[in-house]
Motif scaffolding. Structure first.
Motif, PDB file in Angstrom:
ATOM      1  N   LYS A  88       0.646  12.384  -8.335  1.00 37.04           N
ATOM      2  CA  LYS A  88       1.224  11.029  -8.255  1.00 37.04           C
ATOM      3  C   LYS A  88       2.471  11.135  -7.393  1.00 37.04           C
ATOM      4  O   LYS A  88       3.367  11.923  -7.676  1.00 37.04           O
TER       5      LYS A  88
ATOM      6  N   GLU B 253      -2.465   9.216  -6.299  1.00 39.36           N
ATOM      7  CA  GLU B 253      -1.914   7.914  -6.664  1.00 39.36           C
ATOM      8  C   GLU B 253      -0.518   7.795  -6.075  1.00 39.36           C
ATOM      9  O   GLU B 253       0.160   8.797  -5.853  1.00 39.36           O
TER      10      GLU B 253
ATOM     11  N   VAL C 163       3.262   5.576  -6.346  1.00 39.81           N
ATOM     12  CA  VAL C 163       4.118   4.660  -7.104  1.00 39.81           C
ATOM     13  C   VAL C 163       5.235   4.172  -6.184  1.00 39.81           C
ATOM     14  O   VAL C 163       6.055   4.965  -5.707  1.00 39.81           O
TER      15      VAL C 163
ATOM     16  N   TRP D 152       0.900   1.832  -7.567  1.00 42.74           N
ATOM     17  CA  TRP D 152       1.608   1.232  -8.692  1.00 42.74           C
ATOM     18  C   TRP D 152       2.992   0.764  -8.272  1.00 42.74           C
ATOM     19  O   TRP D 152       3.493   1.136  -7.213  1.00 42.74           O
ATOM     20  N   ARG D 153       3.604  -0.027  -9.142  1.00 42.27           N
ATOM     21  CA  ARG D 153       4.968  -0.510  -8.869  1.00 42.27           C
ATOM     22  C   ARG D 153       5.867  -0.183 -10.048  1.00 42.27           C
ATOM     23  O   ARG D 153       5.552  -0.515 -11.197  1.00 42.27           O
TER      24      ARG D 153
ATOM     25  N   LEU E 212       4.227   1.107 -15.798  1.00 43.92           N
ATOM     26  CA  LEU E 212       4.035   0.788 -14.380  1.00 43.92           C
ATOM     27  C   LEU E 212       3.233  -0.501 -14.217  1.00 43.92           C
ATOM     28  O   LEU E 212       2.340  -0.800 -15.006  1.00 43.92           O
ATOM     29  N   GLU E 213       3.559  -1.247 -13.155  1.00 43.64           N
ATOM     30  CA  GLU E 213       2.810  -2.448 -12.801  1.00 43.64           C
ATOM     31  C   GLU E 213       1.969  -2.161 -11.567  1.00 43.64           C
ATOM     32  O   GLU E 213       2.179  -1.173 -10.871  1.00 43.64           O
ATOM     33  N   ARG E 214       1.021  -3.036 -11.281  1.00 42.73           N
ATOM     34  CA  ARG E 214       0.215  -2.876 -10.064  1.00 42.73           C
ATOM     35  C   ARG E 214       0.982  -3.405  -8.863  1.00 42.73           C
ATOM     36  O   ARG E 214       1.526  -4.497  -8.893  1.00 42.73           O
ATOM     37  N   ASN E 215       1.007  -2.619  -7.816  1.00 39.74           N
ATOM     38  CA  ASN E 215       1.701  -3.047  -6.605  1.00 39.74           C
ATOM     39  C   ASN E 215       1.053  -4.288  -5.992  1.00 39.74           C
ATOM     40  O   ASN E 215       1.680  -5.012  -5.225  1.00 39.74           O
TER      41      ASN E 215
END
Length: 505
Positions: A6, A126, A128, A160-161, A179-182
């Motif tokens: 990540k 992944e 971030v 991710w965001r 984490l949020e989705r970008n």
């Protein structure tokens, strides 16, 4: 180079060190390349994650193609205007040495960090996005992902965001697991907003500048979406100053037997009349002296208002970047730029205050629970002020609906060591404003007196403090212009009164 499980990317190197501290604590990991991380351009963690960083925008839009550039160089503006661009092409910003772009075979050389990021983006499983959460921060990472052939919405690989707003280790630990989705709509909208601004700046700046260069024959003529309106405002203000003509006006003052001074306020309907200007001020000294002579010869005055009303001023809001710079400049004599540099150092080097690029003056409700810890830390520097603070109080600053991408500038609870005089002054200003949020309102009585001497109204007022409140911390410095009285003056016919002394100012 490692292939990250990540990849966490931030906008600036100093945020990378803060994020690494939070991740290692959250995951129980260690940095495996501590000795070479600076030259590597990334931090490798023992759990397989990697943290890397940008230097702001690493790529820049190419607005003109080669033919258009050649035409512009020869000042053949008619061949290329107007320039329309739907989608930018991007090229890496060149590395710089001694203030000049590095060149190889006649072409700019990208910085090493650009090449490092491209490789990490492509090899990571992944990604971030932990960049700044404002619009520009979103664009900086997303544009680079697209440049590397990766869909920032997550279509190529998971993106991710991390909504990283604090560089405090404990705050980072709290959010790394959420984490949020970008590609969530709110992040997409921020990227598109920044992209629209970028397109608007380029379209306006290039087209307007080249058009005016063609008209004026001056090849350094520059126009822009922001600079041109600002320049207009500056010029307009300069013209107003040049046209301003100072004029004298006169203000008679009546002194009552108890020493109260009443200043002339107005004569009803006098605006524009002989001896008065358009705002009703006395510009003819003869009229002012006649007024004084009549009062000194015994003209009776009738009190029309005599009252006292309670008022209060709530604690002023914490600072944004602009209000902090201007406040420090007024209080210390530092320039706004010096104040900004000191604040940036307190944020980046000392980690003593929160993010300093904010234009917000409010705080999220969730942070109110951390106030005890911050006040306890500040008590080491400000024992009396911190002891008087009541963490149960909640000022108007704690308002989730007013918090945008960043919250107001406040102390983090970490005290600066080996700070410069400028840094100490800025930290003192930020800390006292924060502690003021836990003090009650400043309360006072506003005593008002108005009297009529013939056609002329005289007024006097005095403020009597009944409770210092937050001014125990901040004193009388930097009161907001919005700190108004709690109630309007009321009219009340009263007794006759005689002046004991008269003069003009």
């Amino acid at each position: 180079m490692v292939a990250p499980k990540k990849l966490w990317v931030v906008e600036k190197p100093n945020m990378a060190t803060a994020l690494v501290a939070g991740l290692t604590k959250a995951f129980g990991a260690k940095v495996t390349n501590q000795g070479t991380a600076r030259t590597d351009g990334y931090y490798e963690l023992s759990n397989g994650d990697v943290v890397s960083y940008f230097f702001g925008h690493m790529i820049e839009p190419v607005f003109l193609n080669e033919a258009q550039k050649a035409a512009k160089k020869e000042e053949f503006f008619a061949k290329i205007l107007p320039v329309r661009v739907n989608d930018f092409e991007y090229s890496p910003k060149p590395d710089v040495k001694d203030g000049k772009p590095k060149m190889r075979d006649g072409k700019p050389v990208p910085p090493a960090q650009y090449r490092t990021l491209i490789k990490l983006f492509k090899s990571a499983k992944e990604i971030v996005n932990a960049g700044d959460i404002d619009r520009e921060g979103q664009l900086i990472v997303d544009e680079m992902l697209e440049h590397a052939g990766i869909d920032p919405l997550g279509g190529t690989k998971p993106v991710w965001r991390l909504p990283l707003v604090s560089n405090k280790e404990d705050d980072i630990v709290k959010i790394v697991g959420a984490l949020e989705r970008n590609g969530d709509p709110k992040w997409v909208r921020r990227r598109l907003a920044a992209l629209a601004r970028q397109h608007c700046d380029a379209a306006t700046g290039y087209n307007a500048s080249m058009a005016y260069q063609a008209v004026t024959g001056y090849n350094r003529m520059s126009l822009g979406r922001v600079q041109t309106p600002v320049l207009y405002l500056v010029v307009k203000r300069d013209e107003e100053i040049d046209k301003f003509k100072p004029s004298n006006y006169f203000v008679p003052v009546v002194t009552l037997p108890d020493g109260t001074e009443m200043r002339w306020f107005k004569r009803a309907g006098s605006e524009g009349m002989p001896g008065f200007d358009s705002q009703g001020r006395i510009i003819d000294e003869r009229i002012a002296r006649e007024m004084v002579d009549k009062i000194s010869r015994g003209l009776q005055g009738t009190i029309s208002v005599c009252d006292s009303k309670a008022g209060k001023v709530e604690p002023p809001l914490p600072f944004s970047a602009a209000t902090l710079a201007s406040t420090v400049a007024k209080r210390t004599g530092m320039t706004p730029k010096e104040a900004e540099r000191a604040a940036q150092s307190l944020y980046e080097r000392h980690k003593a205050i929160s993010y300093v690029g904010t234009d917000c003056q409010f705080l999220p409700q969730s942070m109110h629970t951390d106030a005890n810890q911050t006040l306890a830390a500040l008590a080491r520097l400000y024992p009396q002020a911190a002891a008087g603070a009541n963490p149960m109080l909640k000022s108007k600053a704690w308002n989730d609906s007013k918090v945008d991408e960043h919250y107001a500038i406040i102390p983090t609870g970490k005290l600066p060591t080996s700070a410069t005089a400028e840094e100490k002054a800025v930290f003192d200003t930020v800390s006292k404003r924060f502690m003021a949020q836990f003090y009650p309102a400043h309360e006072f009585l506003r005593h008002s007196l108005a009297a009529l001497f013939g056609q002329d109204e005289f007024r006097a007022s005095r403020r009597e403090v009944t409770r210092l409140g937050w001014k125990e911390v901040e004193g009388d410095q930097e009161l907001s212009s919005r700190d108004a009285d709690a109630a309007d003056e009321a009219e009340n016919d009263g007794d006759a009164d005689r002046a004991s002394g008269e003069r003009m100012r």
